[in-house]
Structures are given as C-alpha cells and as structure tokens.
Design an enzyme around this catalytic site. Sequence first.
Site, mmCIF file in Angstrom:
data_model
loop_
_atom_site.group_PDB
_atom_site.id
_atom_site.type_symbol
_atom_site.label_atom_id
_atom_site.label_comp_id
_atom_site.label_asym_id
_atom_site.label_seq_id
_atom_site.Cartn_x
_atom_site.Cartn_y
_atom_site.Cartn_z
ATOM 1 N N ARG A 156 0.827 -1.204 0.000
ATOM 2 C CA ARG A 156 0.000 0.000 0.000
ATOM 3 C C ARG A 156 0.869 1.265 0.000
ATOM 4 O O ARG A 156 0.995 1.940 -1.009
ATOM 5 C CB ARG A 156 -0.939 -0.003 1.201
ATOM 6 C CG ARG A 156 -1.936 -1.166 1.213
ATOM 7 C CD ARG A 156 -2.985 -1.021 0.149
ATOM 8 N NE ARG A 156 -3.964 -2.081 0.166
ATOM 9 C CZ ARG A 156 -5.094 -2.072 0.878
ATOM 10 N NH1 ARG A 156 -5.376 -1.052 1.652
ATOM 11 N NH2 ARG A 156 -5.942 -3.083 0.803
ATOM 12 N N HIS A 185 -0.777 -4.489 5.220
ATOM 13 C CA HIS A 185 -0.451 -3.277 5.981
ATOM 14 C C HIS A 185 0.486 -3.696 7.102
ATOM 15 O O HIS A 185 0.329 -4.785 7.667
ATOM 16 C CB HIS A 185 -1.723 -2.706 6.647
ATOM 17 C CG HIS A 185 -2.489 -1.714 5.852
ATOM 18 N ND1 HIS A 185 -3.849 -1.523 6.030
ATOM 19 C CD2 HIS A 185 -2.116 -0.801 4.906
ATOM 20 C CE1 HIS A 185 -4.270 -0.566 5.226
ATOM 21 N NE2 HIS A 185 -3.244 -0.116 4.536
ATOM 22 N N CYS A 282 -7.033 -1.495 13.181
ATOM 23 C CA CYS A 282 -7.490 -0.770 11.982
ATOM 24 C C CYS A 282 -8.607 0.208 12.321
ATOM 25 O O CYS A 282 -8.752 1.232 11.666
ATOM 26 C CB CYS A 282 -8.042 -1.724 10.938
ATOM 27 S SG CYS A 282 -6.945 -3.023 10.449
HETATM 28 N N1 ARG Z 1 -10.665 -3.195 3.543
HETATM 29 C C1 ARG Z 1 -9.657 -2.319 4.057
HETATM 30 C C2 ARG Z 1 -8.531 -2.194 3.058
HETATM 31 O O1 ARG Z 1 -8.162 -3.164 2.476
HETATM 32 C C3 ARG Z 1 -9.159 -2.822 5.360
HETATM 33 C C4 ARG Z 1 -8.173 -1.920 6.022
HETATM 34 C C5 ARG Z 1 -7.771 -2.412 7.337
HETATM 35 N N2 ARG Z 1 -6.953 -1.487 7.992
HETATM 36 C C6 ARG Z 1 -5.730 -1.704 8.468
HETATM 37 N N3 ARG Z 1 -5.160 -0.768 9.135
HETATM 38 N N4 ARG Z 1 -5.085 -2.808 8.213
HETATM 39 O O2 ARG Z 1 -7.994 -1.128 2.847
#
Ligand code: ARG
Length: 289
Positions: A156, A185, A282
């Site tokens: 990401r 993440h 999250c």
């Molecule tokens: N569906 C979200 C995404 O893929 C989930 C994010 C979860 N957040 C995190 N901090 N891992 O972006």
Amino acid sequence: MPVPAALAVELRARNEAPSRTPMHRHYLMCPPQHFTVEYSINPWMDPNTPVDTELAMAQWQELKRTYERLGHTVEVIDPQPGLPDMVFSANSGTVIDGRVLGARFRAPERAAEAEHFRRWFSMRGYRELVMPSRTNEAEGDFAWTGELLLAGCGFRTDPEAHAEAQEALGVPVVSLRLTDPRFYHLDTALFVLQHGPHPQVAYYPEAFSPGSLKVLQRLFPSAVIGSAADAECLGLNAVSDGKNVVLPMEATDLAEQLSERGYAPLLLDISELRKSGGGPKCCTMELRD
Ligand code: ARG
C-alpha cells in the site's frame, strides 16, 4: 514436602511477570454504519460473502466501550455513505506530537476517505496538517514506538511516503518491507506493545522481507513473536496502552505470551470486520496530541 524458603522466593521471582503501567490514550474511531464488502482490495475481502452490518456495529461498539472502560478517550467521526471501509480510521492519519500527516489511498474506492478526515482534523484545530503527495495509508503502515516511526511498504504505502513522513513529522523513520499479500499493511503483522525509551513490539516474522526481519531482530531482540495462527486471525492487529492489549479473540497463543510478560490481554470478537481484512487496530487511530 514443603519447598525451602529460598527456593520458593526464587521460583516466585522467576514466575512473576513485570508489572505494567497503562497510559491514557486518545483515539479516533468511525462507526461501521455503511460497512459492507462490495469490492476486493486485499485477499480477505470477498464481495460474495454476506456481511452483517448490524453485527459489525455491535462488535465495533464493544471495542469502543472496552477503550472507555479502560479510561481512554474516544472521539467519533461521522461515517459517510458509499465509503464502507471508513470504519478503518487508522488508515486516515498519523498524529505525533499534535502534527498530522493525512492519508492518500492506493485504491480509488477509498480515496475520498482522506478528505473527510482532513476536514475533521482541521475543524478540531490541528494546525500542523500535511496531506501526502505519495500513497500513504497512515497508521495502517506507520507504527510509532515513541522513538522511531516503523513504516511498512510493499503493498500500500509508497516507500517514498516514508521519507515524506520523516520530513512532515520530524521523526526518524525505519522502512520495513512486507512480502505476504495477506499482511498488506504493517499493522496486520506488527504492533507496539510498549512506547517510550525502551519500546517493545510484537510481530509475525514471516510477513517481512529477510532484510526487514533482520532490522526488527536488531531493534527489538526480545520482541513477542506471533505464531502463524495468531497472524491468520489478524491477531497482530492489536492495540496496547502499555498494559492492556485488545486483540481478536482467536489470538490465544499471543494472549498467553502477553500474560506471561505481565500484559493484560482483552479478547474481542471482530469477525465481521475481519471480512474486510480489519481488526481492532485498523478501527483505532491514535491522536497523540
Ligand atoms: N478493507 C480495508 C482495506 O483493504 C481494510 C483496512 C484495514 N486497515 C488496516 N489498518 N489494516 O484497505
């Protein structure tokens, strides 16, 4: 046969975990009023799996109540229709010493979340507020130890965003590369247990590149190491106040290790939110004012 006194004392000392002190925290959360899984941007998300939004809300309420019961302050931002992932507030800002670095999402489906949070910060009087020019999913990929900002990349957040974070927040950044798409993440594979001059973390080694793993071993030689079972329920997506650690209820190996080290694990059901690849952390942005 009674244990001799000296041996009993020694045994007690060996068994006694250090006593931990919780620190008051200030969090920002977003209720999952519009939560669904209608697109897929990580391997956890299957738009064909039914999602129970009411159950997600109940699980989220329990998380919020848990923080409040622990004495922490929770702020709430208004959820927006059409932004089902807005419940994952940790992805929308990194706040250190009152300075805010906003977010820039990789997926177009989430892009509009960043502006809602920017407005919230600005309305709340955060003056030092920078919006990133590179993809930056905030606390999803940034973990503050009190000394260092651990920064994830690979799926990401853009590695260039790490340098941008160092500049905007004025803190030393350590880049770590994630290699398993399930742990997309940093906060799905690592969390900070203890802040401050002697920080402690817990992490899942298999989620990191060989070089990044060596960095973690060097920085945190006595870290808590999560098992595959812990990682697979998003157990590393936990929130610690220095003593109490909120984690998904399936992360029992991790909970046991934490208890042995003097932490108080609190196990919560976050099964609905996990359908989107999320856990307690999250849903929790920390406001370090
Ligand atoms: N569906 C979200 C995404 O893929 C989930 C994010 C979860 N957040 C995190 N901090 N891992 O972006």
